[in-house]
Motif scaffolding. Structure first.
Motif, PDB file in Angstrom:
ATOM      1  N   LEU A 108      -7.585   4.636  -4.351  1.00 29.52           N
ATOM      2  CA  LEU A 108      -8.980   4.957  -4.076  1.00 29.52           C
ATOM      3  C   LEU A 108      -9.690   5.403  -5.349  1.00 29.52           C
ATOM      4  O   LEU A 108     -10.822   4.989  -5.623  1.00 29.52           O
ATOM      5  CB  LEU A 108      -9.075   6.054  -3.011  1.00 29.52           C
ATOM      6  CG  LEU A 108      -8.664   5.651  -1.598  1.00 29.52           C
ATOM      7  CD1 LEU A 108      -8.708   6.861  -0.677  1.00 29.52           C
ATOM      8  CD2 LEU A 108      -9.558   4.546  -1.061  1.00 29.52           C
ATOM      9  N   HIS A 165      -3.754   7.194  -2.423  1.00 27.83           N
ATOM     10  CA  HIS A 165      -4.726   8.142  -2.984  1.00 27.83           C
ATOM     11  C   HIS A 165      -5.188   7.693  -4.365  1.00 27.83           C
ATOM     12  O   HIS A 165      -6.389   7.652  -4.665  1.00 27.83           O
ATOM     13  CB  HIS A 165      -4.115   9.537  -3.047  1.00 27.83           C
ATOM     14  CG  HIS A 165      -4.984  10.542  -3.734  1.00 27.83           C
ATOM     15  ND1 HIS A 165      -4.718  11.020  -5.005  1.00 27.83           N
ATOM     16  CD2 HIS A 165      -6.141  11.135  -3.342  1.00 27.83           C
ATOM     17  CE1 HIS A 165      -5.661  11.869  -5.352  1.00 27.83           C
ATOM     18  NE2 HIS A 165      -6.527  11.968  -4.377  1.00 27.83           N
ATOM     19  N   ARG A 166      -4.248   7.322  -5.215  1.00 25.62           N
ATOM     20  CA  ARG A 166      -4.597   6.902  -6.576  1.00 25.62           C
ATOM     21  C   ARG A 166      -5.340   5.571  -6.577  1.00 25.62           C
ATOM     22  O   ARG A 166      -6.171   5.316  -7.446  1.00 25.62           O
ATOM     23  CB  ARG A 166      -3.329   6.832  -7.428  1.00 25.62           C
ATOM     24  CG  ARG A 166      -2.740   8.202  -7.725  1.00 25.62           C
ATOM     25  CD  ARG A 166      -1.445   8.118  -8.488  1.00 25.62           C
ATOM     26  NE  ARG A 166      -1.625   7.489  -9.800  1.00 25.62           N
ATOM     27  CZ  ARG A 166      -0.617   7.186 -10.613  1.00 25.62           C
ATOM     28  NH1 ARG A 166       0.641   7.450 -10.241  1.00 25.62           N
ATOM     29  NH2 ARG A 166      -0.840   6.620 -11.781  1.00 25.62           N
ATOM     30  N   LEU A 214       1.740   7.520   0.120  1.00 28.69           N
ATOM     31  CA  LEU A 214       0.532   8.338   0.167  1.00 28.69           C
ATOM     32  C   LEU A 214      -0.058   8.529  -1.224  1.00 28.69           C
ATOM     33  O   LEU A 214      -1.276   8.462  -1.417  1.00 28.69           O
ATOM     34  CB  LEU A 214       0.837   9.698   0.797  1.00 28.69           C
ATOM     35  CG  LEU A 214       0.957   9.763   2.307  1.00 28.69           C
ATOM     36  CD1 LEU A 214       1.135  11.215   2.757  1.00 28.69           C
ATOM     37  CD2 LEU A 214      -0.263   9.163   3.000  1.00 28.69           C
ATOM     38  N   ASN A 215       0.813   8.755  -2.198  1.00 29.16           N
ATOM     39  CA  ASN A 215       0.363   8.951  -3.569  1.00 29.16           C
ATOM     40  C   ASN A 215      -0.318   7.679  -4.103  1.00 29.16           C
ATOM     41  O   ASN A 215      -1.367   7.743  -4.744  1.00 29.16           O
ATOM     42  CB  ASN A 215       1.544   9.334  -4.455  1.00 29.16           C
ATOM     43  CG  ASN A 215       1.133   9.574  -5.894  1.00 29.16           C
ATOM     44  OD1 ASN A 215       0.181  10.292  -6.175  1.00 29.16           O
ATOM     45  ND2 ASN A 215       1.851   8.978  -6.822  1.00 29.16           N
TER      46      ASN A 215
END
Length: 197
Positions: free
Chosen positions: A172, A169-170, A165-166
């Motif tokens: 994007l 997110h990064r 998930l991290n």
């Protein structure tokens, strides 16, 4: 449990959703490529995946098909734009859906590089390769090969839902800002085989 089951479930659900959402964008970009290059808009190449099994990676074409010219002359303005914002990677959502790739994992590199990995670096092939990974959020193609492969090993050893998930997110943030990307990678790097000879 996540590595064995839920990661694949996440890949299928998210890739299906993104394909449905972005399919018109992919069609539009494919049409632009045909108009711009007068060529088939997709590019495919055999890359080693999980357990080094070869698969066809899919991309939108960013260079004209003329191997006699240097990359600088083959890359079009549209192709540079696609690379800058990683839009050329969108067809790999189909690779994720088919199971040859994951949303997150070590990037699938050229099959010619297989003899040059250390025994520790070979761990990168114990998981499905990804559209994005730790190297892509940590400097993309401005990192040395040693650093990229080190990050691949770190990812595999610490693989988890929260880590994925991290990274997503990064990714994007990095893509929207178009950070740390060279549209002509050969300008700032050597091939892995050349670096290790």
């Amino acid at each position: 449990m996540y590595r064995m089951c839920f990661k694949r479930l996440l890949d299928v659900v998210v890739s299906l959703w993104l394909i449905a959402l972005l399919f018109p964008v992919m069609v539009f970009l494919a049409i632009l490529i045909v108009v711009d290059m007068h060529e088939w808009p997709f590019y495919s190449e055999l890359r080693p995946g999980r357990n080094q099994k070869l698969f066809l990676i899919l991309k939108l074409k960013s260079m004209k098909s003329d191997p006699g010219l240097p990359d600088r002359d083959r890359l079009t303005r549209l192709g540079a734009f696609l690379r800058k914002y990683s839009l050329d990677e969108l067809p790999q959502l189909w690779n994720v859906l088919w199971g040859s790739m994951s949303l997150v994992g070590p990037r699938p590199l050229k099959k010619d590089y297989l003899p040059y990995y250390t025994s520790t670096e070979q761990i990168r092939h114990s998981v499905r390769p990804g559209i994005t990974g730790m190297a892509q959020i940590s400097g993309r193609n401005y990192l040395s090969w040693n650093e990229r492969l080190r990050l691949d090993v770190v990812y595999v050893r610490h693989l988890s839902f929260l880590l994925d998930l991290n990274i997503l997110h990064r990714t994007l943030l990095v893509v929207f800002k178009a950070e740390n990307v060279s549209v002509l990678p050969e300008e700032n790097e050597t091939d892995l085989d050349a670096e290790r000879k």
